[in-house]
Design a protein around this motif. Structure first.
Motif, PDB file in Angstrom:
ATOM      1  N   MET A 181       6.206   6.447  -0.351  1.00  0.00           N
ATOM      2  CA  MET A 181       6.305   5.226  -1.055  1.00  0.00           C
ATOM      3  C   MET A 181       5.209   4.581  -1.822  1.00  0.00           C
ATOM      4  SD  MET A 181       8.486   3.481  -2.743  1.00  0.00           S
ATOM      5  CE  MET A 181       9.905   3.900  -2.107  1.00  0.00           C
ATOM      6  N   CYS A 182       5.224   4.403  -3.056  1.00  0.00           N
ATOM      7  CA  CYS A 182       4.002   3.952  -3.781  1.00  0.00           C
ATOM      8  C   CYS A 182       3.608   2.464  -3.361  1.00  0.00           C
ATOM      9  CB  CYS A 182       4.008   4.121  -5.155  1.00  0.00           C
ATOM     10  SG  CYS A 182       4.276   5.815  -5.856  1.00  0.00           S
ATOM     11  N   ALA A 183       2.428   2.343  -3.441  1.00  0.00           N
ATOM     12  CA  ALA A 183       2.038   0.790  -3.338  1.00  0.00           C
ATOM     13  C   ALA A 183       2.563  -0.195  -4.153  1.00  0.00           C
ATOM     14  CB  ALA A 183       0.437   0.850  -3.699  1.00  0.00           C
ATOM     15  N   GLU A 184       2.660   0.064  -5.460  1.00  0.00           N
ATOM     16  CA  GLU A 184       3.406  -0.818  -6.470  1.00  0.00           C
ATOM     17  C   GLU A 184       4.714  -1.182  -5.931  1.00  0.00           C
ATOM     18  OE1 GLU A 184       1.854   1.881  -6.731  1.00  0.00           O
ATOM     19  OE2 GLU A 184       1.268   2.160  -9.116  1.00  0.00           O
ATOM     20  N   ARG A 185       5.534  -0.115  -5.559  1.00  0.00           N
ATOM     21  CA  ARG A 185       6.871  -0.520  -5.132  1.00  0.00           C
ATOM     22  C   ARG A 185       6.933  -1.163  -3.849  1.00  0.00           C
ATOM     23  NH1 ARG A 185       9.915   5.134  -5.814  1.00  0.00           N
ATOM     24  NH2 ARG A 185       7.700   5.691  -6.209  1.00  0.00           N
ATOM     25  N   PRO A 243      -0.001   4.102 -13.360  1.00  0.00           N
ATOM     26  CA  PRO A 243       1.049   3.865 -12.361  1.00  0.00           C
ATOM     27  C   PRO A 243       2.234   4.994 -12.635  1.00  0.00           C
ATOM     28  CG  PRO A 243       0.550   1.648 -13.300  1.00  0.00           C
ATOM     29  CD  PRO A 243      -0.182   2.721 -14.021  1.00  0.00           C
ATOM     30  N   CYS A 244       2.821   5.523 -11.684  1.00  0.00           N
ATOM     31  CA  CYS A 244       3.910   6.403 -11.636  1.00  0.00           C
ATOM     32  C   CYS A 244       4.964   5.853 -12.549  1.00  0.00           C
ATOM     33  CB  CYS A 244       4.123   7.095 -10.331  1.00  0.00           C
ATOM     34  SG  CYS A 244       5.320   6.338  -9.548  1.00  0.00           S
ATOM     35  N   GLY A 245       5.836   6.953 -13.255  1.00  0.00           N
ATOM     36  CA  GLY A 245       6.964   6.438 -13.835  1.00  0.00           C
ATOM     37  C   GLY A 245       8.158   5.670 -13.037  1.00  0.00           C
ATOM     38  N   CYS A 267       1.040  -1.119  -0.108  1.00  0.00           N
ATOM     39  CA  CYS A 267       0.119   0.090   0.116  1.00  0.00           C
ATOM     40  C   CYS A 267       0.974   1.298   0.073  1.00  0.00           C
ATOM     41  CB  CYS A 267      -0.854   0.046   0.992  1.00  0.00           C
ATOM     42  SG  CYS A 267      -0.051  -0.081   2.763  1.00  0.00           S
ATOM     43  N   ASN A 268       0.326   2.547  -0.386  1.00  0.00           N
ATOM     44  CA  ASN A 268       1.104   3.527  -0.182  1.00  0.00           C
ATOM     45  C   ASN A 268       1.179   3.941   1.178  1.00  0.00           C
ATOM     46  OD1 ASN A 268      -1.681   4.343  -0.317  1.00  0.00           O
ATOM     47  ND2 ASN A 268      -1.134   6.391  -0.977  1.00  0.00           N
ATOM     48  N   VAL A 269       2.370   4.397   1.408  1.00  0.00           N
ATOM     49  CA  VAL A 269       2.852   4.796   2.894  1.00  0.00           C
ATOM     50  C   VAL A 269       3.431   6.331   2.599  1.00  0.00           C
ATOM     51  CG1 VAL A 269       4.371   4.389   4.823  1.00  0.00           C
ATOM     52  CG2 VAL A 269       3.631   2.375   3.508  1.00  0.00           C
ATOM     53  N   GLU A 270       2.823   7.330   3.194  1.00  0.00           N
ATOM     54  CA  GLU A 270       3.255   8.406   2.980  1.00  0.00           C
ATOM     55  C   GLU A 270       3.980   9.031   4.326  1.00  0.00           C
ATOM     56  OE1 GLU A 270      -0.388  10.794   2.181  1.00  0.00           O
ATOM     57  OE2 GLU A 270      -0.371  10.126   0.133  1.00  0.00           O
ATOM     58  N   ASN A 271       4.551  10.376   4.076  1.00  0.00           N
ATOM     59  CA  ASN A 271       5.516  10.745   5.093  1.00  0.00           C
ATOM     60  C   ASN A 271       5.351  12.360   5.467  1.00  0.00           C
ATOM     61  OD1 ASN A 271       8.379  11.637   6.302  1.00  0.00           O
ATOM     62  ND2 ASN A 271       8.137   9.748   7.023  1.00  0.00           N
TER      63      ASN A 271
HETATM   64  N1  THU Z   1       0.674   6.491  -5.500  1.00  0.00           N
HETATM   65  C1  THU Z   1       0.904   5.277  -5.239  1.00  0.00           C
HETATM   66  O1  THU Z   1       0.660   4.462  -4.450  1.00  0.00           O
HETATM   67  N2  THU Z   1       1.101   4.693  -6.740  1.00  0.00           N
HETATM   68  C2  THU Z   1       1.126   5.405  -7.957  1.00  0.00           C
HETATM   69  O2  THU Z   1       1.390   4.707  -9.112  1.00  0.00           O
HETATM   70  C3  THU Z   1       1.106   6.869  -7.747  1.00  0.00           C
HETATM   71  C4  THU Z   1       0.877   7.560  -6.525  1.00  0.00           C
HETATM   72  C5  THU Z   1       0.479   7.333  -4.105  1.00  0.00           C
HETATM   73  C6  THU Z   1       1.643   8.085  -3.665  1.00  0.00           C
HETATM   74  C7  THU Z   1       0.860   8.886  -2.607  1.00  0.00           C
HETATM   75  O3  THU Z   1       0.935   8.543  -1.447  1.00  0.00           O
HETATM   76  C8  THU Z   1      -0.429   9.250  -3.284  1.00  0.00           C
HETATM   77  O4  THU Z   1      -0.430   8.143  -4.153  1.00  0.00           O
HETATM   78  C9  THU Z   1      -0.651  10.450  -3.935  1.00  0.00           C
HETATM   79  O5  THU Z   1       0.241  10.826  -5.084  1.00  0.00           O
END
Ligand code: THU
Length: 160
Positions: free
Chosen positions: A65-69, A98-100, A54-58
């Motif tokens: 960090m994005c969910a995918e990574r 998905p982000c680059g 899952c995405n983990v913000e800070n």
């Molecule tokens: N985010 C993801 O988890 N995956 C993506 O491919 C794009 C963005 C998350 C990062 C951040 O927590 C939130 O979405 C807004 O950018």
């Protein structure tokens, strides 16, 4: 850019319904107090194993960090490098790309990885090479844009 890999909701569900539901469950674990944008991911390995993230913000934003990574790194840390499909799930429309950074990380191992991005109404589906026709490579001390992922534009190989 055409949207030929934007398909209807049924697509990912038909291909791997368990992976879709695991990605949706992972949304519930997202830590996204800054963006309020919760994302879940589920990665199917070739031996059938599933890794979720899952995405983990800070508070410093940039360390998010994005969910995918998170799903990919957890799988690699558990000993997997052979991936078949990733499902990325969001709660809201429209269905994103998905982000680059995540696409580049996915490209490290398989260019034919299947990607499904699901939101409640729609699914976007395609292969990694459709989402990321070129990737950065670093091999034998040289670097550049590796075109080997791009099966639709083989002439790109000559530009290396
Ligand atoms: N985010 C993801 O988890 N995956 C993506 O491919 C794009 C963005 C998350 C990062 C951040 O927590 C939130 O979405 C807004 O950018």
């Amino acid at each position: 850019c055409n949207d030929s890999f934007l398909l209807l909701k049924a697509a990912a569900m038909q291909r791997d319904p368990e992976l879709v539901s695991m990605a949706r469950v992972a949304i519930e674990r997202a830590y996204a107090p800054y963006s309020q944008y919760r994302v879940g991911a589920a990665l199917r390995c070739s031996d059938g194993t599933v890794s979720t993230g899952c995405n983990v913000e800070n508070a410093s934003y940039g360390l998010t960090m994005c969910a995918e990574r998170n799903a990919i790194f957890a799988a690699v840390a558990a000993g997997h490098r052979d991936f078949v499909r990733i499902v990325v799930a969001t709660e809201r429309s429209p269905v994103p790309y998905p982000c680059g950074a995540c696409l580049q990380v996915m490209s490290e191992w398989q260019h034919d990885l299947q990607i499904s991005v699901v939101c409640p109404e729609k699914t976007r589906e395609g292969t990694l090479s459709q989402f990321l026709p070129r990737r950065f490579v670093f091999k034998n001390g040289s670097h550049g844009a590796d075109a080997h992922l791009d099966t639709e534009h083989p002439e790109g190989r000559e530009t290396l």
